[in-house]
Design a protein around this motif. Structure first.
Motif, PDB file in Angstrom:
ATOM      1  N   HIS A 152       0.818  -1.144  -0.007  1.00 64.44           N
ATOM      2  CA  HIS A 152       0.058  -0.053   0.088  1.00 64.44           C
ATOM      3  C   HIS A 152       0.917   1.183   0.025  1.00 64.44           C
ATOM      4  O   HIS A 152       0.504   2.248   0.757  1.00 64.44           O
ATOM      5  CB  HIS A 152      -0.958   0.198   1.151  1.00 64.44           C
ATOM      6  N   ARG A 153       1.879   1.213  -0.956  1.00 66.02           N
ATOM      7  CA  ARG A 153       2.633   2.370  -1.012  1.00 66.02           C
ATOM      8  C   ARG A 153       2.915   2.815  -2.452  1.00 66.02           C
ATOM      9  O   ARG A 153       3.114   2.017  -3.284  1.00 66.02           O
ATOM     10  CB  ARG A 153       4.190   1.771  -0.155  1.00 66.02           C
ATOM     11  N   THR A 155       5.344   5.497  -4.658  1.00 64.58           N
ATOM     12  CA  THR A 155       6.688   6.225  -4.771  1.00 64.58           C
ATOM     13  C   THR A 155       7.001   6.749  -6.134  1.00 64.58           C
ATOM     14  O   THR A 155       6.536   6.244  -7.279  1.00 64.58           O
ATOM     15  CB  THR A 155       7.678   5.161  -4.399  1.00 64.58           C
ATOM     16  N   HIS A 160       8.399   8.646  -1.305  1.00 62.52           N
ATOM     17  CA  HIS A 160       7.144   8.179  -0.900  1.00 62.52           C
ATOM     18  C   HIS A 160       6.127   9.573  -1.426  1.00 62.52           C
ATOM     19  O   HIS A 160       6.245  10.694  -1.085  1.00 62.52           O
ATOM     20  CB  HIS A 160       7.084   8.040   0.487  1.00 62.52           C
TER      21      HIS A 160
END
Length: 247
Positions: A152-153, A155, A160
């Motif tokens: 759930h990231r 970049t 981020h």
């Protein structure tokens, strides 16, 4: 062919096409949809890219310098370890007899030039689903933007990109189903579920929030408004005449 582990899986596509312009179009289109792409201009060059690792799918031009694509397709089908390798035959020959000949030579699908990039991607995705039982890579790459579905990231070049959990769920749905149009009603069902009452305009609010998050890194254009229908993700580069409309 046996399916590999889906952990951090990126599907690999080998493009064998001698026309440089078409080769670059194929490369850029597939890369924008999260595929790892290798290119060769001849069968001889493709043989060097065929192993370590084996691609998940080949897009193969019929007419190539030296050995033809259709001859190589028959050759691949005689190799035990590559018999199940998905192959899309790409050619300017559009007659029914030619299509039948291509399929009888071992190709799984056939795409005539000129072709739509969206149709190409749809054919690739459909063939991968049939061959490997699904398309659920844990990481999707759109240009320099990386979406890690499991973590759930989001970049950009390792930096981020913050966003709320609802915005991430919407983004995850879009990028794992590129070019599919979702109505507001469908998004309500898929993101919030039918067990709670949410107004349709709530979808527009969260779409605006998602676009604001992506706007900070110049990727808001990938979320398009489809007039009268809903929203979709278009991972292709933005052009001025196709800029998305605000909801």
């Amino acid at each position: 062919m046996a399916e590999e582990s889906n952990e951090q899986q990126i599907f690999r596509v080998l493009v064998v096409e001698d026309e440089e312009g078409i080769q670059q179009l194929l490369r850029l289109t597939l890369q924008k949809h999260g595929f790892a792409v290798s290119c060769a201009g001849s069968v001889e060059a493709a043989e060097d890219l065929l192993h370590d690792p084996v691609p998940h799918l080949i897009i193969l031009d019929w007419m190539l310098p030296g050995e033809s694509g259709i001859a190589w397709c028959r050759n691949l089908r005689r190799r035990h370890k590559l018999q199940g390798l998905p192959i899309i035959l790409l050619t300017a020959r559009g007659e029914e007899g030619d299509r039948v000949h291509g399929l009888e030579s071992g190709a799984d699908d056939y795409l005539a030039k000129p072709f739509s990039p969206r149709e190409l991607v749809a054919r690739v995705q459909a063939l991968l689903r049939r061959s490997y039982g699904g398309l659920s890579p844990n990481r999707v790459q759109i240009g320099e933007l990386s979406i890690d579905v499991t973590a759930h990231r989001v970049t950009l070049n390792g930096r981020h990109v913050p966003m709320g959990p609802t915005e991430f769920r919407i983004l995850r749905l879009f990028v794992t189903n590129p070019d599919r149009v979702y109505s507001r009603d469908a998004l309500l069902d898929l993101i919030w579920g039918r067990q709670t009452y949410i107004e349709e305009r709530t979808v527009d609010v969260h779409i605006r929030r998602l676009r604001r998050c992506l706007e900070k890194v110049h990727y808001a254009h990938i979320i398009e408004t489809v007039r009268g229908e809903g929203y979709r993700c278009n991972p292709l580069p933005q052009s001025p005449e196709l800029a998305s409309e605000a909801p």
